[in-house]
Scaffold this active site. Sequence first.
Site, PDB file in Angstrom:
ATOM      1  N   TYR A 116      -2.564   1.785  -6.397  1.00 19.99           N
ATOM      2  CA  TYR A 116      -3.764   1.235  -5.770  1.00 19.99           C
ATOM      3  C   TYR A 116      -3.956   1.941  -4.443  1.00 19.99           C
ATOM      4  CZ  TYR A 116      -6.961  -2.227  -3.747  1.00 19.99           C
ATOM      5  OH  TYR A 116      -8.040  -2.854  -3.180  1.00 19.99           O
ATOM      6  N   LYS A 120      -2.524  -0.601   7.759  1.00 18.21           N
ATOM      7  CA  LYS A 120      -2.449  -1.632   8.801  1.00 18.21           C
ATOM      8  C   LYS A 120      -1.252  -1.548   9.744  1.00 18.21           C
ATOM      9  CE  LYS A 120      -1.796  -3.245   4.320  1.00 18.21           C
ATOM     10  NZ  LYS A 120      -2.699  -3.256   3.183  1.00 18.21           N
ATOM     11  N   ASP A 133      -0.215   8.431  -0.236  1.00 21.77           N
ATOM     12  CA  ASP A 133      -0.749   7.178   0.282  1.00 21.77           C
ATOM     13  C   ASP A 133       0.444   6.403   0.855  1.00 21.77           C
ATOM     14  OD1 ASP A 133      -1.471   4.549   0.646  1.00 21.77           O
ATOM     15  OD2 ASP A 133      -2.716   4.439  -1.142  1.00 21.77           O
TER      16      ASP A 133
HETATM   17  N1  HOZ Z   1      -4.337  -5.342  -2.106  1.00 22.00           N
HETATM   18  C1  HOZ Z   1      -3.438  -5.981  -1.234  1.00 22.00           C
HETATM   19  C2  HOZ Z   1      -2.036  -5.898  -1.704  1.00 22.00           C
HETATM   20  N2  HOZ Z   1      -1.643  -4.730  -2.335  1.00 22.00           N
HETATM   21  C3  HOZ Z   1      -3.773  -7.421  -0.997  1.00 22.00           C
HETATM   22  C4  HOZ Z   1      -4.542  -7.562   0.225  1.00 22.00           C
HETATM   23  C5  HOZ Z   1      -4.774  -8.980   0.697  1.00 22.00           C
HETATM   24  O1  HOZ Z   1      -5.075  -9.849  -0.097  1.00 22.00           O
HETATM   25  O2  HOZ Z   1      -4.682  -9.191   1.877  1.00 22.00           O
END
Ligand code: HOZ
Length: 424
Positions: free
Chosen positions: A144, A267, A239
């Site tokens: 992802y 983040k 990534d």
């Molecule tokens: N796609 C995020 C984890 N791989 C989740 C993000 C979220 O819900 O804060």
Amino acid sequence: MNTTTSQSLFSRAQQSIPGGVNSPVRAFKSVGGTPLFITRAKGAYMYDADGNEYIDFINSWGPMILGHAHDEVVKAIQEKAALSTSFGAPTELEIEIAELIKTMAPNVDMIRMVNSGTEACMSAVRLARGYTGKNKIIKFEGCYHGHADCFLVKAGSGVATFNIQTVPGVTSGVANDTLTCAYNDIAAVEKLVADHKNEIAAIIIEPVAGNMGCILPDPGFLEALRSICTREKIVLIFDEVMTGFRLAPGGAQERLKIDADLVTYGKIIGAGMPVGAFAGKKEIMQHIAPVGNVYQAGTLSGNPLAMIAGYTLLSFLKNNPSVYDELEAKGKYLEEGLREVFSNKGIAYVINRLGTMISIHFSDHVVKDFNSAANADIATFNKFFHHMLDSGVYLPPSAFETWFISNAISYQDLDRTIQAASRF
Ligand code: HOZ
């Protein structure tokens, strides 16, 4: 455990927010039950609206490597906020964090700040296309890279959690430019590259995958990708939204000793504030506007609050390298404890871990790609998730996510976690 306030907040949220959440995995839809509404967190612990305390293994999906509300980070944000929250103009702090990151991460000559991991990966792919003059990309099933159109093909995280086969709104033109193959399948990569000779701009990969549970690269897999990319003039994009500054100060590149051409961060660069970044060699990065014509921009990019938060966290990590040894030891301790628990129970399980990224698949076969992750016993994971939550341990609410350990988690917290698992 009383969660009535969360339940009523969830009912209310669903009237105004699709599914009651601003990011799908949070909805608990696949594990069942009601998502918890969080009011605060400090160190290793997160507290819900009913006042329940949880040991947190999500850690905002990675960035809280030192735990929540780290005193130095909070103080730095508070001081900076008094000077205004956004300028839309350059600041010296942006240079300082760029210079700091260059001292920590390999192969970073230049870095551009954005606002999320999605933006970072989307921009890195655009840059790779602009730089090479080629259109197609290769990504791996179950990886992802955020929700930009070109990545929503056989994606992990929420797309896998909710078993969404085709994402409406992603045009076939865009989807056709994304080629996919199984993680760890180097023969499949060679075949795609041969079938699409001189058409592939980039290969993008999570060097340690965290969006189908935790999946490790087989020995030699990333090395082979590196040599294919060099041979075929394809941009190799790591990534590192999850792995960056977590597996080592220089992320997976340093830990696994593989050089990427471009790297994306998320983040952690803002200590949990909304930030991302893409970075790499000057030769490629100088194609970005305003030096080159590959356009990319943003008013909030380099936001002062995000920058001071990230600068404070990354400086702490750089100045306290022993944190990484402590984290490694805690990851190993948790893994060994859980292995003992599940081996004694005779439940088929697979634990994959590197450093502080760890997950369990209830499976009697090796889990090394998306298919093997999807063929694990998801129903047992869902039961395990709720058992742990009821025991005060907050795991990601999906079998298709990795857990993150923070250094605020103590050995006592790990013992409590292992004991909770033993009661499953
Ligand atoms: N796609 C995020 C984890 N791989 C989740 C993000 C979220 O819900 O804060």
